[in-house]
Design a protein around this motif. Sequence first.
Motif, PDB file in Angstrom:
ATOM      1  N   ILE A 139      -5.072   3.843  -2.464  1.00  0.00           N
ATOM      2  CA  ILE A 139      -5.642   2.976  -1.436  1.00  0.00           C
ATOM      3  C   ILE A 139      -5.870   3.860  -0.212  1.00  0.00           C
ATOM      4  O   ILE A 139      -4.993   4.632   0.184  1.00  0.00           O
ATOM      5  CB  ILE A 139      -4.678   1.820  -1.086  1.00  0.00           C
ATOM      6  CG1 ILE A 139      -4.477   0.930  -2.320  1.00  0.00           C
ATOM      7  CG2 ILE A 139      -5.224   0.994   0.071  1.00  0.00           C
ATOM      8  CD1 ILE A 139      -3.354  -0.076  -2.166  1.00  0.00           C
ATOM      9  N   MET A 140      -7.042   3.728   0.367  1.00  0.00           N
ATOM     10  CA  MET A 140      -7.402   4.611   1.482  1.00  0.00           C
ATOM     11  C   MET A 140      -6.897   4.003   2.781  1.00  0.00           C
ATOM     12  O   MET A 140      -7.634   3.368   3.518  1.00  0.00           O
ATOM     13  CB  MET A 140      -8.920   4.774   1.510  1.00  0.00           C
ATOM     14  CG  MET A 140      -9.406   5.844   2.433  1.00  0.00           C
ATOM     15  SD  MET A 140     -11.199   5.985   2.290  1.00  0.00           S
ATOM     16  CE  MET A 140     -11.564   6.972   3.726  1.00  0.00           C
ATOM     17  N   GLY A 141      -5.622   4.209   3.038  1.00  0.00           N
ATOM     18  CA  GLY A 141      -5.013   3.634   4.227  1.00  0.00           C
ATOM     19  C   GLY A 141      -4.626   4.700   5.233  1.00  0.00           C
ATOM     20  O   GLY A 141      -4.966   5.868   5.066  1.00  0.00           O
ATOM     21  N   PRO A 142      -3.903   4.345   6.267  1.00  0.00           N
ATOM     22  CA  PRO A 142      -3.533   5.310   7.299  1.00  0.00           C
ATOM     23  C   PRO A 142      -2.391   6.252   6.897  1.00  0.00           C
ATOM     24  O   PRO A 142      -2.026   7.114   7.692  1.00  0.00           O
ATOM     25  CB  PRO A 142      -3.112   4.426   8.481  1.00  0.00           C
ATOM     26  CG  PRO A 142      -2.781   3.105   7.888  1.00  0.00           C
ATOM     27  CD  PRO A 142      -3.572   2.971   6.642  1.00  0.00           C
ATOM     28  N   ASP A 143      -1.848   6.145   5.716  1.00  0.00           N
ATOM     29  CA  ASP A 143      -0.811   7.094   5.296  1.00  0.00           C
ATOM     30  C   ASP A 143      -1.468   8.404   4.858  1.00  0.00           C
ATOM     31  O   ASP A 143      -2.683   8.494   4.709  1.00  0.00           O
ATOM     32  CB  ASP A 143       0.005   6.503   4.134  1.00  0.00           C
ATOM     33  CG  ASP A 143      -0.873   6.177   2.935  1.00  0.00           C
ATOM     34  OD1 ASP A 143      -1.079   7.062   2.075  1.00  0.00           O
ATOM     35  OD2 ASP A 143      -1.366   5.028   2.850  1.00  0.00           O
ATOM     36  N   SER A 144      -0.615   9.408   4.603  1.00  0.00           N
ATOM     37  CA  SER A 144      -1.131  10.740   4.271  1.00  0.00           C
ATOM     38  C   SER A 144      -1.141  11.036   2.786  1.00  0.00           C
ATOM     39  O   SER A 144      -1.566  12.103   2.364  1.00  0.00           O
ATOM     40  CB  SER A 144      -0.256  11.810   4.936  1.00  0.00           C
ATOM     41  OG  SER A 144      -0.310  11.698   6.320  1.00  0.00           O
TER      42      SER A 144
ATOM     43  N   THR B 111       4.295  15.246  11.541  1.00  0.00           N
ATOM     44  CA  THR B 111       3.187  14.482  10.953  1.00  0.00           C
ATOM     45  C   THR B 111       3.166  14.572   9.439  1.00  0.00           C
ATOM     46  O   THR B 111       2.146  14.288   8.802  1.00  0.00           O
ATOM     47  CB  THR B 111       1.830  15.002  11.488  1.00  0.00           C
ATOM     48  OG1 THR B 111       1.745  16.414  11.258  1.00  0.00           O
ATOM     49  CG2 THR B 111       1.670  14.705  12.968  1.00  0.00           C
ATOM     50  N   GLU B 112       4.280  14.962   8.861  1.00  0.00           N
ATOM     51  CA  GLU B 112       4.309  15.078   7.404  1.00  0.00           C
ATOM     52  C   GLU B 112       4.509  13.706   6.768  1.00  0.00           C
ATOM     53  O   GLU B 112       5.067  12.802   7.396  1.00  0.00           O
ATOM     54  CB  GLU B 112       5.457  16.000   6.974  1.00  0.00           C
ATOM     55  CG  GLU B 112       5.269  17.438   7.424  1.00  0.00           C
ATOM     56  CD  GLU B 112       4.033  18.058   6.820  1.00  0.00           C
ATOM     57  OE1 GLU B 112       3.864  17.941   5.587  1.00  0.00           O
ATOM     58  OE2 GLU B 112       3.239  18.659   7.559  1.00  0.00           O
ATOM     59  N   PRO B 113       4.090  13.552   5.515  1.00  0.00           N
ATOM     60  CA  PRO B 113       4.357  12.282   4.833  1.00  0.00           C
ATOM     61  C   PRO B 113       5.861  12.049   4.725  1.00  0.00           C
ATOM     62  O   PRO B 113       6.631  13.000   4.571  1.00  0.00           O
ATOM     63  CB  PRO B 113       3.747  12.474   3.438  1.00  0.00           C
ATOM     64  CG  PRO B 113       2.817  13.625   3.559  1.00  0.00           C
ATOM     65  CD  PRO B 113       3.338  14.484   4.651  1.00  0.00           C
TER      66      PRO B 113
ATOM     67  N   HIS C 123       2.561   1.754  -3.281  1.00  0.00           N
ATOM     68  CA  HIS C 123       1.531   2.094  -4.273  1.00  0.00           C
ATOM     69  C   HIS C 123       1.145   3.565  -4.142  1.00  0.00           C
ATOM     70  O   HIS C 123       1.157   4.321  -5.114  1.00  0.00           O
ATOM     71  CB  HIS C 123       0.321   1.185  -4.038  1.00  0.00           C
ATOM     72  CG  HIS C 123      -0.887   1.518  -4.853  1.00  0.00           C
ATOM     73  ND1 HIS C 123      -1.146   0.961  -6.090  1.00  0.00           N
ATOM     74  CD2 HIS C 123      -1.918   2.374  -4.618  1.00  0.00           C
ATOM     75  CE1 HIS C 123      -2.272   1.440  -6.561  1.00  0.00           C
ATOM     76  NE2 HIS C 123      -2.771   2.301  -5.700  1.00  0.00           N
ATOM     77  N   ASN C 124       0.823   3.972  -2.941  1.00  0.00           N
ATOM     78  CA  ASN C 124       0.346   5.341  -2.733  1.00  0.00           C
ATOM     79  C   ASN C 124       1.449   6.378  -2.904  1.00  0.00           C
ATOM     80  O   ASN C 124       1.224   7.455  -3.466  1.00  0.00           O
ATOM     81  CB  ASN C 124      -0.271   5.465  -1.335  1.00  0.00           C
ATOM     82  CG  ASN C 124      -1.696   4.962  -1.279  1.00  0.00           C
ATOM     83  OD1 ASN C 124      -2.240   4.491  -2.278  1.00  0.00           O
ATOM     84  ND2 ASN C 124      -2.307   5.059  -0.104  1.00  0.00           N
TER      85      ASN C 124
ATOM     86  N   PHE D   1      -7.039  -2.686   2.973  1.00  0.00           N
ATOM     87  CA  PHE D   1      -7.688  -1.381   2.963  1.00  0.00           C
ATOM     88  C   PHE D   1      -8.455  -1.207   1.649  1.00  0.00           C
ATOM     89  O   PHE D   1      -8.083  -1.771   0.634  1.00  0.00           O
ATOM     90  CB  PHE D   1      -6.644  -0.266   3.100  1.00  0.00           C
ATOM     91  CG  PHE D   1      -5.930  -0.280   4.415  1.00  0.00           C
ATOM     92  CD1 PHE D   1      -4.740  -0.964   4.564  1.00  0.00           C
ATOM     93  CD2 PHE D   1      -6.455   0.382   5.513  1.00  0.00           C
ATOM     94  CE1 PHE D   1      -4.081  -1.000   5.782  1.00  0.00           C
ATOM     95  CE2 PHE D   1      -5.803   0.360   6.740  1.00  0.00           C
ATOM     96  CZ  PHE D   1      -4.619  -0.335   6.868  1.00  0.00           C
TER      97      PHE D   1
ATOM     98  N   LEU E  96       2.047   6.963  -6.601  1.00  0.00           N
ATOM     99  CA  LEU E  96       0.972   7.739  -7.230  1.00  0.00           C
ATOM    100  C   LEU E  96       1.041   9.197  -6.790  1.00  0.00           C
ATOM    101  O   LEU E  96       0.810  10.115  -7.571  1.00  0.00           O
ATOM    102  CB  LEU E  96      -0.395   7.156  -6.846  1.00  0.00           C
ATOM    103  CG  LEU E  96      -0.788   5.824  -7.492  1.00  0.00           C
ATOM    104  CD1 LEU E  96      -2.132   5.343  -6.953  1.00  0.00           C
ATOM    105  CD2 LEU E  96      -0.836   5.947  -9.008  1.00  0.00           C
TER     106      LEU E  96
ATOM    107  N   ARG F 181       0.817  -1.206   0.000  1.00  0.00           N
ATOM    108  CA  ARG F 181       0.000   0.000   0.000  1.00  0.00           C
ATOM    109  C   ARG F 181       0.859   1.269   0.000  1.00  0.00           C
ATOM    110  O   ARG F 181       0.594   2.205  -0.758  1.00  0.00           O
ATOM    111  CB  ARG F 181      -0.929  -0.004   1.218  1.00  0.00           C
ATOM    112  CG  ARG F 181      -1.651   1.301   1.443  1.00  0.00           C
ATOM    113  CD  ARG F 181      -2.515   1.259   2.692  1.00  0.00           C
ATOM    114  NE  ARG F 181      -1.780   0.865   3.880  1.00  0.00           N
ATOM    115  CZ  ARG F 181      -1.025   1.671   4.619  1.00  0.00           C
ATOM    116  NH1 ARG F 181      -0.898   2.934   4.291  1.00  0.00           N
ATOM    117  NH2 ARG F 181      -0.414   1.213   5.696  1.00  0.00           N
ATOM    118  N   VAL F 182       1.850   1.309   0.849  1.00  0.00           N
ATOM    119  CA  VAL F 182       2.649   2.533   0.967  1.00  0.00           C
ATOM    120  C   VAL F 182       3.389   2.803  -0.337  1.00  0.00           C
ATOM    121  O   VAL F 182       3.415   3.935  -0.824  1.00  0.00           O
ATOM    122  CB  VAL F 182       3.626   2.442   2.150  1.00  0.00           C
ATOM    123  CG1 VAL F 182       4.535   3.657   2.181  1.00  0.00           C
ATOM    124  CG2 VAL F 182       2.849   2.337   3.457  1.00  0.00           C
TER     125      VAL F 182
END
Lengths: 316, 442
Positions: free
Chosen positions: B411-416, A227-229, A7-8, B335, A11, A4-5
Amino acid sequence: MVDRVAHNSSLYAAFMRARGVESLRPPIHKQLPGFAVNRHSLRKNGYNGSILVHGGRTLMAYRYHPGSGPQTKLALAELDSLYRVVKDRDVDAAGASVEDPRLFLYRGAPWISYTVSSGPVGAWKCVVRYGRLVETDNRWVVEGQYLLPYGKNDETGLEKNWVFFEHDGKLRVIYDHGTVLTVEDNVVTEQNHVMPARWNWGTIRGGSGPMKWGDRWIRFFHSRVDTEPRPIVWRYFVGAMVCDPYEATQVSRKPILWGSEVDAVEVEERREIFHHKQNVVFPGGAIAVDGGWLLSVGVNDCHNVLVKVTEKDLNL
Amino acid sequence: MTPLVINLGKTGDIVSLLPPLRVMATEAGERIKVMVAKKYASVLEGCSYVDPVVWNGDWLDLRGAYDEARKSFDQIIVAQQAGPAADMRELSHGPAWPKGVPVPKEGAHAFEDSFVKQAWRCLGKQALRRQMPPMVFDRRDPAREAALLEKLGVAKKKVLLVSCGGQTSPFKYKELLMHLLTVDRDGRQWKVIDLDEVEAERFYDLLGLFERAKCLVAVDSAPLHLARAVPTLPVVAIVQDQPTAWHGSPWQPNHVVHCRYGDFPERALECVRAVEGHSANGIRLGRNGGRAFILVYHGRNPVAQVERQQWTGNHLDWVETECQKGSLGRDGGGFPFLKDVIGMATMRAAMNDMIVLTRSDTCLARVPEGPCWSFRTTRTANGENWAGIVDMMAFPRSWYEANLAHIPDFIMGPDSFWSRAMMELLKATGGVELEGGCFNHG
């Protein structure tokens, strides 16, 4: 199984690139009227400047990296009426790494406090030293280089961000935003515990010394929120507080300045600065000017900006 | 000339295809011919826009039906989602595979995350799903429906409908579910009807009963699909997840609970309590011209829920849409995908309804008036702490439809990452930061 990380983040990077979005906020010198002090007139990529007016002269102390390591030294520039650098000299202060100077007036003379770091990288210890600045032909010397015995100011911890100022003829130290010390002959003679100011953007730290503002006092401070990415994680903020001058009576309702991913240094040059760090804004000093204050801030650990702050900008 | 659509059975699968078939009929100006197995053909008598072509063979003999159809029809669409794998690949999934997307080595298979969505894709109507075209039976028989109600004796009681006997997707906790639904239910107030025991002349004669009911609890079965025809009927949907989640029915806007078979032991009480836990007036959908706030969030937090209700007060009409575990077909490592979540809200929202996207532990402090976002504020005994995490985004459905193509498939996860990107898109399209718009309790 989807990562997930990965992937996100992939993007996200592509999305921001395609939109030309580099930062959450504009660079510091565009958030409020301001300008970068000419970096090329200072020691290379000097930052975290502290500004002071004394004897008709505008002085700005700052730190810089003399080599390719994390250690820094101090220098002090003199600025003309247009805040151009007219003189720039080293400050003699002993220590493995001398950092984050703060200029203040005491008994009519310019004094300086600063942090001295030592030890292996990752296991730093820090202490705060201070002393009177004495100008010689080719440098500034810190007389005394006093080490105030208080807290962990004995190389057993990380003491930094103390703010020295004079009040009622005595030397005071804002140790943290809940404790103000009175110092005589390098001894703490009084501890005033005050109600810590309420501020939502992290713990209030350091900043400039209190300045008289009518029948009140005002000073600026920084804080940090992690709290930044990733990979940056942090973002620094600058706020202001009205005080008496020990305890805050009013604090900015929201930040005056936000650390930014971008700054006044060109992108290609930024990549060459090994100590460049995004999202940092570090107020080291302030002076009163027509219509407000001129605040000196270190930006992203690589240059200095002077911003004009008016009463409206304080967000009180 | 419209194509022949092949969907031999069973009843639920045929019924689930009615909304896009009606759209096709409207577009073509003529009835759509649908080949169905004889055993299941009667359900189509309730629809004027469909012309049944009866197949006398087995409903799983897809190849046989297709070959028979080719004798009479040049254009054939196979929308059936059950059958031999090779036939499914060649006849159904292959032709529906999106152009430009590389085909897997083993051949084209279902592209969508649920068999229902895949069937719509076979018709070329997958994009219609978010528009929520209605399921219409326009040849109902009021007399038969009234007779059924009379026979069941539902006159003065609240009706709870239960369908636990799915044949294609058998549910192994049927007895437990029935027990839980009836054990504490006051028989003086409630009438619990097991639909497996109800004999109706035509399947769609159940619609009168559905319109009279307070709630339907259904496993993956034909009645679950039929419930789509009564959008205000709250449904507790318990859907298949074996061999994969694709084999389960997708979430619909009237599902107050959407639980996978495998999660039932963990969520059994939630399913049962939902029978009475929803609005007494049933599911409220978006209204044109109204200010209905559709709240979508992930998980359930009772404290935040209560505070949201207090915030909205009486002058706002809002609907909370819960994005529950297993309710969205695509799995992003545990998620949901962001667009699948927002898609749920769009299925309940009118174009000018606001969609508020937030987290389960977030309380709302200010009313979003237009596209906006808020950063997190955590309230503690010592004060408030700001964090650079966007905890609330709000936008009208029209904004989402206009900008959908610009939103990456996060993906709608806990990351920002996803929330920051959404914030940037809102900013770029005129949205503003709603300072202090939300908070949570530390």
